[in-house]
Design a protein around this motif. Sequence first.
Motif, PDB file in Angstrom:
ATOM      1  N   UNK A  50       0.789  -1.126  -0.155  1.00  0.00           N
ATOM      2  CA  UNK A  50       0.159  -0.025  -0.123  1.00  0.00           C
ATOM      3  C   UNK A  50       0.938   1.160  -0.236  1.00  0.00           C
ATOM      4  N   UNK A  51       0.312   2.238  -0.154  1.00  0.00           N
ATOM      5  CA  UNK A  51       1.200   3.601  -0.320  1.00  0.00           C
ATOM      6  C   UNK A  51       2.060   3.908   0.508  1.00  0.00           C
ATOM      7  N   UNK A  52       1.707   3.889   1.795  1.00  0.00           N
ATOM      8  CA  UNK A  52       2.466   4.285   3.214  1.00  0.00           C
ATOM      9  C   UNK A  52       3.506   3.264   3.282  1.00  0.00           C
ATOM     10  N   UNK A  53       2.972   1.962   3.336  1.00  0.00           N
ATOM     11  CA  UNK A  53       4.204   0.840   3.440  1.00  0.00           C
ATOM     12  C   UNK A  53       5.160   1.063   2.374  1.00  0.00           C
ATOM     13  N   UNK A  54       4.910   1.053   1.077  1.00  0.00           N
ATOM     14  CA  UNK A  54       5.870   1.474  -0.126  1.00  0.00           C
ATOM     15  C   UNK A  54       6.600   2.471   0.248  1.00  0.00           C
ATOM     16  N   UNK A  55       6.049   3.543   1.041  1.00  0.00           N
ATOM     17  CA  UNK A  55       7.138   4.649   1.231  1.00  0.00           C
ATOM     18  C   UNK A  55       8.274   4.477   2.072  1.00  0.00           C
ATOM     19  N   UNK A  56       7.690   3.649   3.265  1.00  0.00           N
ATOM     20  CA  UNK A  56       8.453   3.274   4.212  1.00  0.00           C
ATOM     21  C   UNK A  56       9.596   2.396   3.895  1.00  0.00           C
ATOM     22  N   UNK A  57       9.080   1.402   3.016  1.00  0.00           N
ATOM     23  CA  UNK A  57       9.974   0.228   2.581  1.00  0.00           C
ATOM     24  C   UNK A  57      11.200   1.153   1.533  1.00  0.00           C
ATOM     25  N   UNK A  58      10.563   2.328   0.813  1.00  0.00           N
ATOM     26  CA  UNK A  58      11.595   2.923   0.217  1.00  0.00           C
ATOM     27  C   UNK A  58      12.580   3.614   0.791  1.00  0.00           C
ATOM     28  N   UNK A  59      12.105   4.100   2.049  1.00  0.00           N
ATOM     29  CA  UNK A  59      13.241   4.756   2.902  1.00  0.00           C
ATOM     30  C   UNK A  59      13.922   3.937   3.512  1.00  0.00           C
ATOM     31  N   UNK A  60      13.457   2.721   3.903  1.00  0.00           N
ATOM     32  CA  UNK A  60      14.576   1.695   4.413  1.00  0.00           C
ATOM     33  C   UNK A  60      15.505   1.459   3.420  1.00  0.00           C
ATOM     34  N   UNK A  61      15.058   1.231   2.232  1.00  0.00           N
ATOM     35  CA  UNK A  61      16.120   1.052   1.259  1.00  0.00           C
ATOM     36  C   UNK A  61      17.394   1.898   1.321  1.00  0.00           C
ATOM     37  N   UNK A  62      16.906   3.186   1.174  1.00  0.00           N
ATOM     38  CA  UNK A  62      17.832   4.373   1.011  1.00  0.00           C
ATOM     39  C   UNK A  62      18.772   4.261   2.249  1.00  0.00           C
ATOM     40  N   UNK A  63      18.015   4.102   3.522  1.00  0.00           N
ATOM     41  CA  UNK A  63      19.126   4.053   4.624  1.00  0.00           C
ATOM     42  C   UNK A  63      20.426   2.815   4.598  1.00  0.00           C
ATOM     43  N   UNK A  64      19.607   1.884   4.291  1.00  0.00           N
ATOM     44  CA  UNK A  64      20.178   0.559   4.399  1.00  0.00           C
ATOM     45  C   UNK A  64      21.265   0.650   3.258  1.00  0.00           C
ATOM     46  N   UNK A  65      21.054   0.933   1.952  1.00  0.00           N
ATOM     47  CA  UNK A  65      22.113   1.283   0.935  1.00  0.00           C
ATOM     48  C   UNK A  65      23.254   2.152   1.354  1.00  0.00           C
ATOM     49  N   UNK A  66      22.702   3.469   1.961  1.00  0.00           N
ATOM     50  CA  UNK A  66      23.975   4.207   2.492  1.00  0.00           C
ATOM     51  C   UNK A  66      24.610   3.898   3.358  1.00  0.00           C
ATOM     52  N   UNK A 191       8.675   7.439 -11.743  1.00  0.00           N
ATOM     53  CA  UNK A 191       7.178   7.848 -11.563  1.00  0.00           C
ATOM     54  C   UNK A 191       6.266   6.842 -12.245  1.00  0.00           C
ATOM     55  N   UNK A 192       6.397   5.660 -12.163  1.00  0.00           N
ATOM     56  CA  UNK A 192       5.354   4.690 -12.676  1.00  0.00           C
ATOM     57  C   UNK A 192       4.602   3.895 -11.604  1.00  0.00           C
ATOM     58  N   UNK A 193       3.866   3.185 -11.972  1.00  0.00           N
ATOM     59  CA  UNK A 193       3.031   2.360 -10.758  1.00  0.00           C
ATOM     60  C   UNK A 193       3.955   1.632  -9.775  1.00  0.00           C
ATOM     61  N   UNK A 194       4.908   1.199 -10.603  1.00  0.00           N
ATOM     62  CA  UNK A 194       5.682   0.469  -9.620  1.00  0.00           C
ATOM     63  C   UNK A 194       6.674   0.960  -8.505  1.00  0.00           C
ATOM     64  N   UNK A 195       7.053   2.283  -8.936  1.00  0.00           N
ATOM     65  CA  UNK A 195       8.088   2.849  -8.149  1.00  0.00           C
ATOM     66  C   UNK A 195       7.763   4.433  -7.751  1.00  0.00           C
ATOM     67  N   UNK A 196       6.303   4.696  -7.781  1.00  0.00           N
ATOM     68  CA  UNK A 196       6.063   6.237  -7.393  1.00  0.00           C
ATOM     69  C   UNK A 196       5.944   6.255  -6.039  1.00  0.00           C
ATOM     70  N   UNK A 197       5.818   5.228  -5.250  1.00  0.00           N
ATOM     71  CA  UNK A 197       5.950   5.284  -3.925  1.00  0.00           C
ATOM     72  C   UNK A 197       7.038   4.664  -3.216  1.00  0.00           C
ATOM     73  N   UNK A 200      10.229   7.231  -4.015  1.00  0.00           N
ATOM     74  CA  UNK A 200      10.015   8.531  -3.941  1.00  0.00           C
ATOM     75  C   UNK A 200      11.320   9.026  -3.009  1.00  0.00           C
ATOM     76  N   UNK A 201      11.745   8.327  -1.988  1.00  0.00           N
ATOM     77  CA  UNK A 201      12.749   8.787  -1.100  1.00  0.00           C
ATOM     78  C   UNK A 201      14.035   9.011  -1.805  1.00  0.00           C
ATOM     79  N   UNK A 202      14.340   8.034  -2.667  1.00  0.00           N
ATOM     80  CA  UNK A 202      15.720   7.799  -3.434  1.00  0.00           C
ATOM     81  C   UNK A 202      15.477   9.056  -4.570  1.00  0.00           C
ATOM     82  N   UNK A 203      14.405   9.328  -5.196  1.00  0.00           N
ATOM     83  CA  UNK A 203      14.251  10.540  -6.102  1.00  0.00           C
ATOM     84  C   UNK A 203      14.531  11.685  -5.488  1.00  0.00           C
TER      85      UNK A 203
END
Length: 344
Positions: A50-66, A191-197, A200-203
């Motif tokens: 869902x939208x909120x969880x995907x954004x959190x997952x994306x933020x977690x990705x950024x933190x982990x990779x960095x 900014x497509x359906x798969x990655x719009x959320x 977002x943090x990475x972009x």
Amino acid sequence: MIRYHILAAFAGCALDALFGDPRNIPHPVCGIGNLIVWLEARLRKWFPANEKSERRAGTALVVAVLLITGLASLFVLAAAYTVHPLAGVAVESVMCGQMMAWRSLKKESMKVYDALAAGDTEGARTAVSMIVGRDTKDLTDLGITKAAVETVAENTSDGIIAPLFYMVLGGGTGIFLYKAVNTMDSMVGYKNDKYINFGRTAARLDDVCNYIPARLSACFMIAAGYVLEAAEGAGMRLRKRAESEKHHYSGSGGIRIFRRDRYNHKSPNSAQTESVCAGVLGIQLAGNAFYFGKLYEKPTIGDADRSVEYADIRRANTLMTGTYAAALFAAAVLGLLAAIPFIR
């Protein structure tokens, strides 16, 4: 430390110019890319779709990779500098050389030029597909040329000046962290359906990290435009050409289009150098393009003072190299200023 970073930056730039990216040597960006793919697959399993969880997952990705990239590069550098400062500089030089893209960008874009010059449109489509994100299978020679010029202009900042900027400021760790952000944006920042959320943090982080380098790149490119214009004029006078002969570079044109069109892009940074390039060369870039089969309407950048021609790819590369030289000159001045206290 900044004097070591600058010394390593110059050595790394020399390594890039001499060797580029040897295919038989594993590249750190590939490792970062593999890490992103591995983490994305697991984070999508752990977080609900869902939208909120995907954004959190994306933020977690950024933190982990960095964290992983930063700690790994810091560990390697700390070990090298513990041995000897020269060992540290040598390691940082290699790290910088691996992350700079001047040689590879010039080489790959000139493949497009060579194919167009030979009348090989299909070969040019294949070559340009390797350096742009848009759909290329239906591009005409004009579309291929514009795509190549645009990617040279944009990547002058992303692939050359920005890495140099972070290398000077933060050494090997700085340039690795920047490339990690840049790689995440290129892989999940769509900014497509798969990655719009999810992306977002990475972009957004990529926009922040490129904000200053993109504007510095534009300034260096304007300076390069004036130098190339003067050099072209001097060459024409030496060859006793007619005054009516066409000039191909204009520093004032770069300033004019930069002021007018530098925000003609959804990204706050992409049009900074693209607008200067269009103005210096006196051509029109950007406009509508297809991505993943979907038409995206985009404003144009620059004026159509003349028709775009495949020789503009070569001219864009010359402008890129001039911009790079201006940035290296600025880094050298900074290095001298940083060395003054130690000289005394």
